[in-house]
Design a protein around this motif. Structure first.
Motif, mmCIF file in Angstrom:
data_model
loop_
_atom_site.group_PDB
_atom_site.id
_atom_site.type_symbol
_atom_site.label_atom_id
_atom_site.label_comp_id
_atom_site.label_asym_id
_atom_site.label_seq_id
_atom_site.Cartn_x
_atom_site.Cartn_y
_atom_site.Cartn_z
ATOM 1 N N ASP A 1 1.302 -10.696 2.286
ATOM 2 C CA ASP A 1 -0.032 -10.902 1.700
ATOM 3 C C ASP A 1 -0.943 -9.714 1.986
ATOM 4 O O ASP A 1 -1.701 -9.275 1.115
ATOM 5 N N SER A 2 -0.861 -9.191 3.196
ATOM 6 C CA SER A 2 -1.667 -8.025 3.559
ATOM 7 C C SER A 2 -1.283 -6.818 2.710
ATOM 8 O O SER A 2 -2.150 -6.086 2.211
ATOM 9 N N ILE A 3 0.001 -6.619 2.531
ATOM 10 C CA ILE A 3 0.474 -5.491 1.720
ATOM 11 C C ILE A 3 0.061 -5.663 0.270
ATOM 12 O O ILE A 3 -0.358 -4.705 -0.386
ATOM 13 N N VAL A 4 0.147 -6.878 -0.244
ATOM 14 C CA VAL A 4 -0.295 -7.141 -1.612
ATOM 15 C C VAL A 4 -1.773 -6.802 -1.768
ATOM 16 O O VAL A 4 -2.193 -6.187 -2.745
ATOM 17 N N SER A 5 -2.566 -7.172 -0.771
ATOM 18 C CA SER A 5 -3.995 -6.855 -0.802
ATOM 19 C C SER A 5 -4.219 -5.343 -0.766
ATOM 20 O O SER A 5 -5.050 -4.815 -1.510
ATOM 21 N N GLN A 6 -3.478 -4.656 0.079
ATOM 22 C CA GLN A 6 -3.604 -3.201 0.170
ATOM 23 C C GLN A 6 -3.203 -2.534 -1.139
ATOM 24 O O GLN A 6 -3.831 -1.564 -1.576
ATOM 25 N N VAL A 7 -2.156 -3.031 -1.774
ATOM 26 C CA VAL A 7 -1.713 -2.473 -3.055
ATOM 27 C C VAL A 7 -2.790 -2.692 -4.117
ATOM 28 O O VAL A 7 -3.067 -1.809 -4.926
ATOM 29 N N ALA A 8 -3.424 -3.846 -4.107
ATOM 30 C CA ALA A 8 -4.502 -4.116 -5.069
ATOM 31 C C ALA A 8 -5.660 -3.145 -4.850
ATOM 32 O O ALA A 8 -6.225 -2.611 -5.822
ATOM 33 N N GLN A 9 -6.005 -2.901 -3.581
ATOM 34 C CA GLN A 9 -7.071 -1.939 -3.295
ATOM 35 C C GLN A 9 -6.668 -0.536 -3.732
ATOM 36 O O GLN A 9 -7.475 0.210 -4.300
ATOM 37 N N LEU A 10 -5.421 -0.180 -3.474
ATOM 38 C CA LEU A 10 -4.916 1.125 -3.880
ATOM 39 C C LEU A 10 -4.946 1.276 -5.398
ATOM 40 O O LEU A 10 -5.324 2.327 -5.923
ATOM 41 N N LYS A 11 -4.573 0.213 -6.089
ATOM 42 C CA LYS A 11 -4.576 0.239 -7.553
ATOM 43 C C LYS A 11 -5.989 0.453 -8.079
ATOM 44 O O LYS A 11 -6.210 1.250 -8.992
ATOM 45 N N THR A 12 -6.977 -0.223 -7.482
ATOM 46 C CA THR A 12 -8.373 -0.053 -7.879
ATOM 47 C C THR A 12 -8.822 1.377 -7.631
ATOM 48 O O THR A 12 -9.462 2.001 -8.491
ATOM 49 N N SER A 13 -8.471 1.908 -6.463
ATOM 50 C CA SER A 13 -8.841 3.293 -6.138
ATOM 51 C C SER A 13 -8.196 4.270 -7.105
ATOM 52 O O SER A 13 -8.837 5.224 -7.556
ATOM 53 N N MET A 14 -6.938 4.045 -7.415
ATOM 54 C CA MET A 14 -6.228 4.948 -8.330
ATOM 55 C C MET A 14 -6.836 4.899 -9.727
ATOM 56 O O MET A 14 -6.929 5.924 -10.401
ATOM 57 N N GLN A 15 -7.256 3.724 -10.178
ATOM 58 C CA GLN A 15 -7.889 3.624 -11.483
ATOM 59 C C GLN A 15 -9.193 4.407 -11.494
ATOM 60 O O GLN A 15 -9.509 5.090 -12.470
ATOM 61 N N SER A 16 -9.943 4.332 -10.409
ATOM 62 C CA SER A 16 -11.180 5.088 -10.293
ATOM 63 C C SER A 16 -10.899 6.586 -10.327
ATOM 64 O O SER A 16 -11.585 7.346 -11.017
ATOM 65 N N ILE A 17 -9.880 7.002 -9.601
ATOM 66 C CA ILE A 17 -9.518 8.424 -9.571
ATOM 67 C C ILE A 17 -9.053 8.888 -10.954
ATOM 68 O O ILE A 17 -9.422 9.978 -11.408
#
Length: 107
Positions: free
Chosen positions: A45-61
């Motif tokens: 669950d923690s990794i899934v949350s981190q991946v979601a945050q990473l995905k949001t950051s990558m979309q911003s980038i």
């Protein structure tokens, strides 16, 4: 790719839970295995949350890079236009003798 791997790992973890529920284990008590599986679920669950945050950051980038590309193309076009104009507006260097001859011709 990471999301796909997480889905695969989650399925494997679910299969492990089902296997534990059916078979048990001789090495560890069922309670200990259940606690370990719960820890693994929390980690997933923690990794899934981190991946979601990473995905949001990558979309911003990616959005920032898109804006950069647009601005770069515009600046490149403006630079090309400027170079063309300066090339067209260059005054030719004329010698004093050539100017005197032109003045005589015009007179």
């Amino acid at each position: 790719e990471i999301e796909n791997e997480l889905v695969t790992k989650s399925k494997t973890l679910d299969e492990l839970k089902q296997s534990l529920a059916l078979n048990g284990s001789a090495e560890q008590t069922p309670e200990a295995l259940s606690l370990r599986i719960a820890e693994l679920c929390e980690m997933v669950d923690s990794i899934v949350s981190q991946v979601a945050q990473l995905k949001t950051s990558m979309q911003s980038i990616l959005e920032q890079w898109r804006v950069y590309d647009e601005v770069y193309a515009e600046v490149s076009l403006m630079t090309t236009r400027y170079l063309y104009c300066t090339d067209q507006c260059k005054r030719s260097v004329v010698s004093l003798e050539a100017l005197e001859n032109q003045v005589k011709t015009l007179q």
